[in-house]
Design a protein around this motif. Sequence first.
Motif, PDB file in Angstrom:
ATOM      1  N   ARG A  25       0.832  -1.210   0.000  1.00  0.00           N
ATOM      2  CA  ARG A  25       0.000   0.000   0.000  1.00  0.00           C
ATOM      3  C   ARG A  25       0.867   1.260   0.000  1.00  0.00           C
ATOM      4  O   ARG A  25       0.549   2.249  -0.666  1.00  0.00           O
ATOM      5  N   ILE A  26       1.963   1.217   0.729  1.00  0.00           N
ATOM      6  CA  ILE A  26       2.880   2.369   0.768  1.00  0.00           C
ATOM      7  C   ILE A  26       3.472   2.617  -0.611  1.00  0.00           C
ATOM      8  O   ILE A  26       3.520   3.753  -1.088  1.00  0.00           O
ATOM      9  N   GLY A  33       2.149   9.629  -6.270  1.00  0.00           N
ATOM     10  CA  GLY A  33       2.751  10.956  -6.173  1.00  0.00           C
ATOM     11  C   GLY A  33       1.815  12.030  -5.675  1.00  0.00           C
ATOM     12  O   GLY A  33       2.036  13.211  -5.918  1.00  0.00           O
ATOM     13  N   GLU A  34       0.771  11.637  -4.975  1.00  0.00           N
ATOM     14  CA  GLU A  34      -0.221  12.599  -4.515  1.00  0.00           C
ATOM     15  C   GLU A  34      -0.076  12.953  -3.036  1.00  0.00           C
ATOM     16  O   GLU A  34      -0.973  13.542  -2.458  1.00  0.00           O
ATOM     17  N   VAL A  35       1.044  12.601  -2.436  1.00  0.00           N
ATOM     18  CA  VAL A  35       1.263  12.920  -1.023  1.00  0.00           C
ATOM     19  C   VAL A  35       2.275  14.048  -0.910  1.00  0.00           C
ATOM     20  O   VAL A  35       3.096  14.255  -1.799  1.00  0.00           O
ATOM     21  N   SER A  36       2.179  14.772   0.193  1.00  0.00           N
ATOM     22  CA  SER A  36       3.131  15.863   0.413  1.00  0.00           C
ATOM     23  C   SER A  36       4.533  15.284   0.606  1.00  0.00           C
ATOM     24  O   SER A  36       4.701  14.092   0.865  1.00  0.00           O
ATOM     25  N   ALA A  40       5.512  11.762   2.207  1.00  0.00           N
ATOM     26  CA  ALA A  40       6.281  10.823   1.397  1.00  0.00           C
ATOM     27  C   ALA A  40       7.509  10.326   2.168  1.00  0.00           C
ATOM     28  O   ALA A  40       7.837   9.135   2.139  1.00  0.00           O
ATOM     29  N   ILE A  41       8.163  11.227   2.864  1.00  0.00           N
ATOM     30  CA  ILE A  41       9.335  10.841   3.664  1.00  0.00           C
ATOM     31  C   ILE A  41       8.923   9.887   4.779  1.00  0.00           C
ATOM     32  O   ILE A  41       9.578   8.874   5.013  1.00  0.00           O
ATOM     33  N   ASN A  42       7.821  10.204   5.445  1.00  0.00           N
ATOM     34  CA  ASN A  42       7.334   9.335   6.521  1.00  0.00           C
ATOM     35  C   ASN A  42       6.943   7.954   5.988  1.00  0.00           C
ATOM     36  O   ASN A  42       7.242   6.934   6.615  1.00  0.00           O
ATOM     37  N   LEU A  43       6.283   7.931   4.843  1.00  0.00           N
ATOM     38  CA  LEU A  43       5.906   6.651   4.237  1.00  0.00           C
ATOM     39  C   LEU A  43       7.147   5.861   3.833  1.00  0.00           C
ATOM     40  O   LEU A  43       7.208   4.642   4.012  1.00  0.00           O
ATOM     41  N   TYR A  44       8.126   6.556   3.290  1.00  0.00           N
ATOM     42  CA  TYR A  44       9.377   5.902   2.888  1.00  0.00           C
ATOM     43  C   TYR A  44      10.067   5.279   4.104  1.00  0.00           C
ATOM     44  O   TYR A  44      10.521   4.133   4.050  1.00  0.00           O
ATOM     45  N   GLN A  45      10.129   6.020   5.208  1.00  0.00           N
ATOM     46  CA  GLN A  45      10.743   5.486   6.425  1.00  0.00           C
ATOM     47  C   GLN A  45       9.993   4.257   6.934  1.00  0.00           C
ATOM     48  O   GLN A  45      10.604   3.266   7.327  1.00  0.00           O
ATOM     49  N   GLU A  46       8.673   4.333   6.912  1.00  0.00           N
ATOM     50  CA  GLU A  46       7.874   3.183   7.328  1.00  0.00           C
ATOM     51  C   GLU A  46       8.122   2.003   6.401  1.00  0.00           C
ATOM     52  O   GLU A  46       8.247   0.859   6.845  1.00  0.00           O
ATOM     53  N   GLY A  47       8.219   2.280   5.104  1.00  0.00           N
ATOM     54  CA  GLY A  47       8.488   1.224   4.130  1.00  0.00           C
ATOM     55  C   GLY A  47       9.818   0.537   4.375  1.00  0.00           C
ATOM     56  O   GLY A  47       9.934  -0.687   4.268  1.00  0.00           O
ATOM     57  N   ILE A  48      10.830   1.312   4.729  1.00  0.00           N
ATOM     58  CA  ILE A  48      12.148   0.740   5.039  1.00  0.00           C
ATOM     59  C   ILE A  48      12.039  -0.188   6.246  1.00  0.00           C
ATOM     60  O   ILE A  48      12.567  -1.308   6.243  1.00  0.00           O
TER      61      ILE A  48
END
Length: 87
Positions: A25-26, A33-36, A40-48
């Motif tokens: 989902r992330i 590309g519709e997130v601020s 996006a940074i927070n989602l990327y960190q969660e994804g990692i």
Amino acid sequence: MAEKNELAQQISQYPFEEAMERLERIVEELEKGEVSLEDAINLYQEGILLSRHCDQKLKQVEEKIRLLTEENGNIILKEFSVEEGEG
């Protein structure tokens, strides 16, 4: 920083399948590309964190499979602890 540690603790409790679903989902959200930028940074960190968690779970399963042995014609599974596998 406390939020990241809290998130890492939460993720460590996820079953593999749940972690993979969240990771998918992330990726979808980021691809849209519709997130601020901040989101996006927070989602990327969660994804990692999710990716590392899934990798660890897969390594544990891989070790369990390696410990599958045959004794007297019977297949048995010897329990594997993470501590035993770390070298």
